[in-house]
Design a protein around this motif. Structure first.
Motif, mmCIF file in Angstrom:
data_model
loop_
_atom_site.group_PDB
_atom_site.id
_atom_site.type_symbol
_atom_site.label_atom_id
_atom_site.label_comp_id
_atom_site.label_asym_id
_atom_site.label_seq_id
_atom_site.Cartn_x
_atom_site.Cartn_y
_atom_site.Cartn_z
ATOM 1 N N PHE A 124 0.817 -1.209 0.000
ATOM 2 C CA PHE A 124 0.000 0.000 0.000
ATOM 3 C C PHE A 124 0.856 1.267 0.000
ATOM 4 O O PHE A 124 0.339 2.358 -0.202
ATOM 5 C CB PHE A 124 -0.915 0.021 1.233
ATOM 6 N N CYS A 125 2.150 1.148 0.258
ATOM 7 C CA CYS A 125 2.989 2.298 0.587
ATOM 8 C C CYS A 125 3.616 2.922 -0.657
ATOM 9 O O CYS A 125 4.346 2.256 -1.396
ATOM 10 C CB CYS A 125 4.077 1.875 1.564
ATOM 11 N N ALA A 126 3.361 4.214 -0.851
ATOM 12 C CA ALA A 126 3.973 4.947 -1.956
ATOM 13 C C ALA A 126 5.143 5.803 -1.482
ATOM 14 O O ALA A 126 5.793 6.463 -2.285
ATOM 15 C CB ALA A 126 2.931 5.834 -2.637
ATOM 16 N N HIS A 131 -9.203 -0.352 1.720
ATOM 17 C CA HIS A 131 -8.320 -0.833 0.643
ATOM 18 C C HIS A 131 -8.762 -2.218 0.185
ATOM 19 O O HIS A 131 -9.473 -2.355 -0.801
ATOM 20 C CB HIS A 131 -6.866 -0.837 1.128
ATOM 21 N N HIS A 172 -5.171 6.320 -2.198
ATOM 22 C CA HIS A 172 -4.985 5.297 -3.209
ATOM 23 C C HIS A 172 -4.137 5.701 -4.403
ATOM 24 O O HIS A 172 -3.519 4.852 -5.052
ATOM 25 C CB HIS A 172 -6.357 4.853 -3.734
ATOM 26 N N SER A 199 -0.634 4.390 -4.627
ATOM 27 C CA SER A 199 -0.388 3.168 -3.858
ATOM 28 C C SER A 199 -0.179 1.991 -4.811
ATOM 29 O O SER A 199 -0.972 1.779 -5.731
ATOM 30 C CB SER A 199 -1.582 2.890 -2.947
ATOM 31 N N ALA A 243 1.661 9.453 -1.547
ATOM 32 C CA ALA A 243 0.616 8.536 -1.993
ATOM 33 C C ALA A 243 -0.442 9.217 -2.843
ATOM 34 O O ALA A 243 -1.264 8.550 -3.457
ATOM 35 C CB ALA A 243 -0.048 7.875 -0.791
#
Length: 865
Positions: free
Chosen positions: A541-543, A689, A729, A732, A803
């Protein structure tokens, strides 16, 4: 041999259909694989031809066509004591039959030194599973020599072998936990554990080969394979055939390995090993698995696992059938020792390496020596290889191929912490530029490899069941009477409320907030310091996380961190919130050094620092227990911990959402240990998510339970607040891969904030919203539904901005006042633990408007390439 359940051979037509599908490269199912496992004679020859073709294509793709590999190794049987009771094992024994429960350091080093002199590059540590849990002699020996457990001794001996001989440890210590992998990865080139079989009945049924052996539960062993992948450990596993499993169970074992390999990418080789009966064991009268059966299993393994998997058969267990096994699709002979016997199969001597080469090359192959870590992982480097192993690996490695330099002789060099983690590097002004310049790219450079196989991950996502017509009005009545006592069904009903029902729900929550907190909306003047965004954990999930070579990567020096602390203090801050990526170069003392620098600059500022993931990383790097590490961190200056890294406290969701992050149990262990030591933490939930409303309810109830138990145990509350974090999102990875939804709706945000107020009532009084994620409109909405706090001024928020959040990287006090003013509620500055700051701090904050001058800049939309 396979059990009597397979007495009925497949029909000729079934075998023909399965072989045709194999020929055509079709994906096999378990039934087809089970049929092919029974191929013999001409059918086996045809099956082997198909498997060889797949193997050959894989070697061409790997850049080494026709190359069969082996590793020159020595066995180091660290202990032959084991808590398991397998019916076929002669390796494990009892204390009375060994001179000492463990090899001494001198004995370990003598084996490794002699091996190094012969050009050996792999030290294969073999040992029984946690013998101290069964044998008092093992526990007494460890205690007498200053080791907490067997794995501590494994770690210490691996370091000594590296330092004094240069031979690379490959560790086979049996069943490991996620945290065990964190401890051992920095001292090894690779690790391994045979899956053996997924046949549960061989473990549960009395008289079975694994009965009474706690570490042979197939579910436990599969979890080890998954944790190895999550920890980015190059891992060896395999199956043992002929111990009573049937053909379908054998096929199931291969498919289970394939699933883990595709999901996490960490299985570097699969061993297909044939059972050989041994005297003085329960299974001494069991017939050996015959070699045609072994060849058929190898061929099916090759077809199921595909061209990229390295598949191995131990050459000392195949008699003279080299051609049969090579034709079946192997491409590796495993570890072959010129010095030590195979301690697991001592009756089967290793072939001479020259003889192995001669026999293999006579069949048209080239034989090359490899290291215990396979070439693909050597060349990929991080995250598969810990930086502390680089200097040991480099002199033995052919840089072009990733294979071993055959003539190289290992030489011991010091194993030490890296010293490159605290030099200024990369885009250190990102905190200033994130609002104007934005990101360089929308995804990190290893997007296609670091997260695992997206298609396989997609299959692990569970959707919410169809909602039944639950009575929301009854749930509202329950909420008024006993908000914290809502049942799961009532809570789920409220999460689906809309329109007038949602308004009624949020009013109940807001009335409860007024009763507990009054009308003040609180905030803290704080500065975020994300000291590095280099991270190899692989959270999907991590940007924010970057590879060190990415354009947006950065690492701050200690001086830069200290300068930010001074700027924050001058702006009236009472808190530094400091977290960072799991940088592979961080020295073991990094977190203590950072805390000490913060307190050296400004002794009176509150340091709110280090997520549970960082705590576990720090503990593993220093080889300290969680409790001892937290005590050291507290001494260094840490005042409280952020309860981030929680995401959703449900492992089914976590293992989709993240790859290498800590499991739920370890998050709980860290925060409860911190509470025990008097270190308060926050708590968080990131939602919207791949989760469902049922997960939100479970998460909230778990936090309430932990707070209640901690209050009973410690006499004080450990969680100071609960922070809700809607999923951002846009950039992500899991969203870009098409697996996650596009965040949450305003209705969902209102409902879940209100539910948090209800379910945590009496346990966690402060419910915080995130203006970074919700924006001003969303923040006002939840402030009317149970929220009493809007977090901090932040000064440099980069994680959500990376993100794709569009709400800026800081807010002034004036901005916050303008956000809250339409609600008619007063804004009040607080400390981290919800006290009142000194008059001097309030005055300084008002003078700066809560933001350091150095970080002020115009807010523009986030720009991406």
């Amino acid at each position: 041999m396979a059990s009597d359940a397979d007495a009925n051979a497949p029909t000729t037509s079934a075998m023909r259909r399965a072989l045709a599908r194999a020929r055509d490269g079709k994906t096999l199912d378990i039934t087809e694989a089970s049929i092919l496992l029974q191929a013999r004679g001409d059918d086996l020859k045809t099956l082997s031809e198909h498997a060889s073709r797949v193997r050959d294509a894989g070697l061409v793709a790997a850049g080494r066509p026709g190359v069969v590999t082996y590793s020159r190794s020595v066995f180091i049987p660290l202990t032959r004591l084991c808590r398991d009771r397998c019916g076929y094992c002669t390796f494990a024994t009892v204390p009375g039959r060994v001179e000492s429960p463990f090899l001494s350091p001198d004995e370990v080093l003598d084996i490794a030194r002699k091996g190094a002199e012969m050009g050996v590059k792999e030290a294969l540590f073999t040992l029984g599973d946690r013998p101290e849990d069964r044998w008092k002699a093992a526990k007494d020996w460890l205690d007498a020599h200053g080791y907490d457990d067997t794995l501590s001794y494994v770690r210490a001996m691996a370091i000594r072998v590296l330092e004094e001989t240069g031979v690379l440890p490959h560790l086979n210590p049996g069943v490991l936990s996620w945290q065990d992998f964190q401890r051992l990865k920095p001292v090894s080139a690779s690790m391994g554990m045979m899956l053996e079989t997924t046949a549960k009945r061989l473990y549960t049924e009395k008289g079975g080969p694994h009965y009474g052996s706690p570490d042979k539960d197939p579910d436990v062993r599969l979890r080890v394979l998954e944790d190895a992948g999550r920890s980015s450990v190059p891992f060896t596993t395999g199956i043992l055939i002929g111990i009573g499993e049937n053909f379908e169970e054998r096929a199931d074992s291969l498919f289970a390995i394939r699933k883990v390999a595709k999901t996490y990418g960490g299985i570097q080789e699969v061993i297909v090993q044939n059972f050989r009966a041994k005297p003085d064991t329960k299974m001494r009268a069991t017939p050996d698995a015959d070699l045609e059966e072994l060849a058929a299993t190898i061929a099916v393994a090759r077809l199921v696992l595909g061209p990229r998997m390295r598949i191995q058969a131990p050459p000392n267990l195949i008699g003279q059938q080299y051609e049969l096994m090579l034709n079946a699709g192997i491409d590796d002979w495993g570890g072959v020792s010129p010095l030590t016997p195979d301690h697991v199969n001592p009756e089967r001597a290793w072939p001479q390496i020259d003889e192995l080469k001669r026999r293999t090359e006579a069949l048209g192959f080239t034989v090359r020596e490899r290291l215990p870590i396979y070439p693909e992982y050597v060349k990929a480097g991080e995250p598969w290889l810990d930086p502390r192993m680089n200097a040991h690996l480099a002199p033995l490695t052919d840089a072009e191929t990733g294979l071993a330099i055959e003539e190289a002789i290992p030489v011991g060099i010091p194993w030490q912490e890296p010293d490159g983690g605290w030099k200024e590097a990369g885009r250190t002004d990102l905190h200033v530029e994130v609002d104007t310049v934005g990101r360089t790219e929308d995804r990190r450079s290893d997007f296609d490899s670091v997260y695992g196989d997206w298609a396989e991950i997609k299959g692990n996502i569970k959707t919410a069941p169809q909602r039944f017509d639950l009575d929301i009005r009854d749930a509202l009545r329950s909420a008024e009477k006993n908000p914290a006592g809502l049942s799961d069904d009532e809570a789920l009903a409220l999460l689906h409320a809309d329109g007038p029902e949602l308004d009624a729900f949020t009013k109940i929550a807001d009335d409860l907030r007024r009763e507990v907190n009054g009308d003040d909306v609180t905030f803290v003047v704080t500065r975020n310091i994300n000291f590095t965004n280099v991270c190899y954990t692989g959270c999907r999930f991590c940007a924010f996380a970057q590879r060190r070579t990415d354009a947006d990567a950065y690492t701050l020096s200690l001086e830069q961190v200290g300068d930010r602390v001074d700027e924050a203090w001058a702006a009236g801050a009472t808190e530094i919130c400091m977290q960072g990526g799991i940088h592979p170069d961080l020295p073991g003392t990094a977190y203590f050094d950072l805390a000490a620098e913060v307190k050296r600059r400004q002794p009176d500022i509150h340091l709110h620092s280090y997520s549970p993931m960082e705590v576990v990383n720090g503990a593993s790097r220093t080889n300290l227990s969680i409790e001892d590490w937290l005590a050291r961190a507290k001494e260094a200056g840490v005042d409280s911990l952020p309860g981030t890294a929680a995401e959703i406290l449900d492992d089914d969701v976590r293992w989709v959402l993240t790859k290498g992050k800590l499991p739920t149990s370890e998050w709980i262990n860290v925060v409860t240990t911190a509470h025990k030591l008097g270190i308060t933490t926050t708590s968080t939930m990131m939602y919207g998510h791949v989760d469902t409303p049922a997960h939100w309810v479970g998460h909230l109830k778990l936090l309430a339970k932990l707070q209640r138990e901690g209050l009973e145990r410690n006499g004080r509350r450990g969680f100071s607040e609960f922070v809700l974090l809607p999923f951002i999102h846009q950039s992500s990875p899991i969203y870009l891969a098409g697996l996650a939804r596009a965040g949450t709706t305003l209705r969902e945000n209102r409902a879940v904030h209100a539910l948090a107020r209800l379910l945590l009532h009496g346990m966690i009084d402060n419910i915080q919203s995130s203006w970074v994620k919700l924006g001003e409109e969303g923040s006002r909405a939840v402030l009317q539904g149970g929220v009493n706090d809007i977090g901090g001024t932040l000064m440099e928020e980069t994680i959500s901005r990376m993100a794709g959040a569009a709400n800026g990287s800081y807010k002034t006090i004036s901005d916050m006042r303008a956000m809250v003013e339409p609600l008619g509620r007063p804004l009040r500055q607080r400390t981290t633990e919800y006290g009142t700051p000194t008059a001097e701090r309030i005055a300084a904050a008002q003078a700066s408007d809560g933001v350091a001058t150095a970080v002020r800049r115009p807010l523009l939309p986030l720009v991406t390439s």
